[in-house]
Scaffold this active site. Structure first.
Site, PDB file in Angstrom:
ATOM      1  N   LYS A 146       6.260   3.558  -4.529  1.00 15.43           N
ATOM      2  CA  LYS A 146       6.912   2.846  -5.491  1.00 15.43           C
ATOM      3  C   LYS A 146       7.034   3.026  -7.050  1.00 15.43           C
ATOM      4  CE  LYS A 146       5.572  -1.311  -3.991  1.00 15.43           C
ATOM      5  NZ  LYS A 146       4.675  -1.072  -3.060  1.00 15.43           N
ATOM      6  N   ARG A 153       8.481 -10.002  -3.563  1.00 18.79           N
ATOM      7  CA  ARG A 153       7.596  -9.645  -2.409  1.00 18.79           C
ATOM      8  C   ARG A 153       7.506 -11.093  -1.815  1.00 18.79           C
ATOM      9  NH1 ARG A 153       3.905  -5.844  -5.328  1.00 18.79           N
ATOM     10  NH2 ARG A 153       2.424  -5.010  -4.091  1.00 18.79           N
ATOM     11  N   ARG A 158      -6.370   7.402  -4.107  1.00 14.86           N
ATOM     12  CA  ARG A 158      -6.281   6.731  -5.563  1.00 14.86           C
ATOM     13  C   ARG A 158      -7.243   6.089  -5.836  1.00 14.86           C
ATOM     14  NH1 ARG A 158      -1.169   3.269  -6.962  1.00 14.86           N
ATOM     15  NH2 ARG A 158      -2.382   1.555  -5.717  1.00 14.86           N
ATOM     16  N   ARG A 169      -9.039   2.122  -8.885  1.00 14.91           N
ATOM     17  CA  ARG A 169      -8.464   0.784  -8.715  1.00 14.91           C
ATOM     18  C   ARG A 169      -9.471  -0.010  -7.969  1.00 14.91           C
ATOM     19  NH1 ARG A 169      -2.107   0.262  -8.438  1.00 14.91           N
ATOM     20  NH2 ARG A 169      -2.736  -1.625  -6.864  1.00 14.91           N
ATOM     21  N   ARG A 220      -3.810  -5.821   2.227  1.00 16.95           N
ATOM     22  CA  ARG A 220      -2.577  -5.774   1.305  1.00 16.95           C
ATOM     23  C   ARG A 220      -1.607  -5.272   2.473  1.00 16.95           C
ATOM     24  NH1 ARG A 220      -4.792  -1.694  -2.653  1.00 16.95           N
ATOM     25  NH2 ARG A 220      -2.546  -1.412  -3.276  1.00 16.95           N
TER      26      ARG A 220
HETATM   27  P1  B4P Z   1       2.332   3.661  -5.042  1.00 19.15           P
HETATM   28  O1  B4P Z   1       2.971   3.299  -3.682  1.00 19.15           O
HETATM   29  O2  B4P Z   1       3.303   4.294  -6.050  1.00 19.15           O
HETATM   30  O3  B4P Z   1       1.616   2.590  -5.323  1.00 19.15           O
HETATM   31  P2  B4P Z   1       1.911   1.336  -5.958  1.00 19.15           P
HETATM   32  O4  B4P Z   1       3.305   1.094  -6.717  1.00 19.15           O
HETATM   33  O5  B4P Z   1       0.602   1.064  -7.194  1.00 19.15           O
HETATM   34  O6  B4P Z   1       1.871   0.057  -5.187  1.00 19.15           O
HETATM   35  P3  B4P Z   1       1.047  -1.253  -4.674  1.00 19.15           P
HETATM   36  O7  B4P Z   1       1.735  -1.915  -3.694  1.00 19.15           O
HETATM   37  O8  B4P Z   1      -0.263  -0.633  -4.185  1.00 19.15           O
HETATM   38  O9  B4P Z   1       0.537  -2.038  -6.201  1.00 19.15           O
HETATM   39  P4  B4P Z   1       1.113  -3.105  -6.931  1.00 19.15           P
HETATM   40  O10 B4P Z   1       0.822  -2.597  -8.502  1.00 19.15           O
HETATM   41  O11 B4P Z   1       2.710  -3.326  -6.890  1.00 19.15           O
HETATM   42  O12 B4P Z   1       1.497   4.887  -4.977  1.00 19.15           O
HETATM   43  C1  B4P Z   1       0.200   5.057  -4.212  1.00 19.15           C
HETATM   44  C2  B4P Z   1      -0.491   6.160  -4.306  1.00 19.15           C
HETATM   45  O13 B4P Z   1       0.380   7.220  -3.310  1.00 19.15           O
HETATM   46  C3  B4P Z   1      -0.853   6.908  -5.593  1.00 19.15           C
HETATM   47  O14 B4P Z   1      -2.045   7.271  -5.709  1.00 19.15           O
HETATM   48  C4  B4P Z   1       0.288   8.117  -5.802  1.00 19.15           C
HETATM   49  O15 B4P Z   1       0.151   9.214  -6.249  1.00 19.15           O
HETATM   50  C5  B4P Z   1       0.546   8.333  -4.044  1.00 19.15           C
HETATM   51  N1  B4P Z   1       1.574   8.981  -3.683  1.00 19.15           N
HETATM   52  C6  B4P Z   1       3.002   8.535  -3.957  1.00 19.15           C
HETATM   53  N2  B4P Z   1       4.117   9.114  -3.420  1.00 19.15           N
HETATM   54  C7  B4P Z   1       3.241  10.415  -2.738  1.00 19.15           C
HETATM   55  C8  B4P Z   1       3.799  11.327  -1.660  1.00 19.15           C
HETATM   56  N3  B4P Z   1       5.206  11.431  -1.683  1.00 19.15           N
HETATM   57  N4  B4P Z   1       3.062  12.019  -0.950  1.00 19.15           N
HETATM   58  C9  B4P Z   1       1.552  11.577  -1.127  1.00 19.15           C
HETATM   59  N5  B4P Z   1       1.359  10.794  -1.792  1.00 19.15           N
HETATM   60  C10 B4P Z   1       1.871   9.828  -2.880  1.00 19.15           C
HETATM   61  O16 B4P Z   1       0.457  -4.446  -6.455  1.00 19.15           O
HETATM   62  C11 B4P Z   1      -1.107  -4.622  -6.647  1.00 19.15           C
HETATM   63  C12 B4P Z   1      -1.367  -6.190  -6.623  1.00 19.15           C
HETATM   64  O17 B4P Z   1      -0.601  -6.947  -7.394  1.00 19.15           O
HETATM   65  C13 B4P Z   1      -0.656  -6.555  -4.885  1.00 19.15           C
HETATM   66  O18 B4P Z   1      -1.572  -6.472  -4.014  1.00 19.15           O
HETATM   67  C14 B4P Z   1      -0.564  -8.476  -5.298  1.00 19.15           C
HETATM   68  O19 B4P Z   1      -1.976  -9.048  -5.614  1.00 19.15           O
HETATM   69  C15 B4P Z   1      -0.063  -8.234  -7.095  1.00 19.15           C
HETATM   70  N6  B4P Z   1       1.394  -8.433  -6.957  1.00 19.15           N
HETATM   71  C16 B4P Z   1       2.150  -7.573  -7.627  1.00 19.15           C
HETATM   72  N7  B4P Z   1       3.354  -7.820  -7.578  1.00 19.15           N
HETATM   73  C17 B4P Z   1       3.399  -8.936  -6.919  1.00 19.15           C
HETATM   74  C18 B4P Z   1       4.311 -10.058  -6.727  1.00 19.15           C
HETATM   75  N8  B4P Z   1       5.663  -9.679  -6.758  1.00 19.15           N
HETATM   76  N9  B4P Z   1       4.027 -11.149  -6.074  1.00 19.15           N
HETATM   77  C19 B4P Z   1       2.643 -11.727  -5.980  1.00 19.15           C
HETATM   78  N10 B4P Z   1       1.682 -10.526  -6.176  1.00 19.15           N
HETATM   79  C20 B4P Z   1       1.919  -9.460  -6.723  1.00 19.15           C
END
Ligand code: B4P
Length: 190
Positions: free
Chosen positions: A14, A89, A128, A134, A145
């Site tokens: 994402k 979410r 990552r 992180r 998660r």
């Molecule tokens: P991404 O999938 O881009 O990771 P993210 O956006 O950070 O998602 P995540 O769900 O983990 O975190 P969020 O900050 O929303 O990429 C992951 C990895 O994959 C990267 O290293 C990237 O380089 C790699 N990658 C991407 N595309 C690739 C490809 N095509 N091939 C290979 N590798 C690739 O949430 C974090 C925490 O915050 C949650 O657990 C929760 O506690 C809280 N939170 C956030 N939003 C919330 C909400 N709305 N409600 C309640 N809690 C919330």
């Protein structure tokens, strides 16, 4: 306005795809994960509360997240639109988003859902964790998660499905290939 919900399990890409979409369509990026991490880094009262929840892999309470979103919408209502990354979410967050957008005469254009199998999610997030350190990217929290996603977050897809706005996109392959698939969907809905 073009208002996109970018959806998918943790590690589905994402954040990675959001950057490319913003560049092409000049949208305001709203990532609740980033907003929460900046509160944690600033050691605010909200950040201190959020950190322990995020480190356990659980969801931060809806009212906190919804409050942050409303503030961002209010600050940016004159732009081209928004990309919601990692939000909503829960179904309650989806309802709150609908109400907040209605208040500014807007609505969600489409929800794009990145589909990636669990083994690949774990691999990406463990990588990552090693590269960026992180605190929630360790095996135990990653699995938690993904479980939370399956239980609490998947129902959000049914909410948008009913409005014919849920579009699954294959999230496997090269970043640019996936981006092309996403652009195809946006062009159809915008
Ligand atoms: P991404 O999938 O881009 O990771 P993210 O956006 O950070 O998602 P995540 O769900 O983990 O975190 P969020 O900050 O929303 O990429 C992951 C990895 O994959 C990267 O290293 C990237 O380089 C790699 N990658 C991407 N595309 C690739 C490809 N095509 N091939 C290979 N590798 C690739 O949430 C974090 C925490 O915050 C949650 O657990 C929760 O506690 C809280 N939170 C956030 N939003 C919330 C909400 N709305 N409600 C309640 N809690 C919330």
């Amino acid at each position: 306005m073009l208002n996109l919900v970018l959806f998918g399990p943790p590690g589905s890409g994402k954040g990675t795809q959001a950057k490319k979409i913003i560049e092409k369509y000049n949208l305001v990026h709203i990532s609740t994960g980033d907003l929460l991490r900046s509160e944690v880094a600033g050691q605010t009262e909200l950040g201190l509360k959020a950190k322990s929840i995020m480190d356990k892999g659980e969801l931060v309470p809806d009212e906190i997240v919804i409050g942050m979103i409303k503030k961002k919408l209010d600050e940016n209502k004159e732009g081209n639109g928004f990309i919601f990354d990692g939000f909503p979410r829960t179904v309650d967050q989806a309802r709150a988003l609908r109400n907040a957008l209605t208040d500014i005469d807007e609505r969600v254009t489409v929800m794009i859902s990145l589909e990636v199998p669990r083994e690949e999610l774990v691999k990406r997030l463990e990588n990552r964790g090693k590269e960026e350190g992180r605190s929630d990217d360790n095996l135990e929290t990653i699995n938690k998660r993904i479980d939370v996603y399956e239980k609490q977050t998947i129902p959000v897809t049914y909410y948008y499905e009913k409005m014919h706005k849920h579009v699954p996109v294959d999230g496997m392959g090269k970043v640019d290939q996936i981006f092309k698939r996403i652009v195809k969907v946006i062009e159809k809905f915008k």
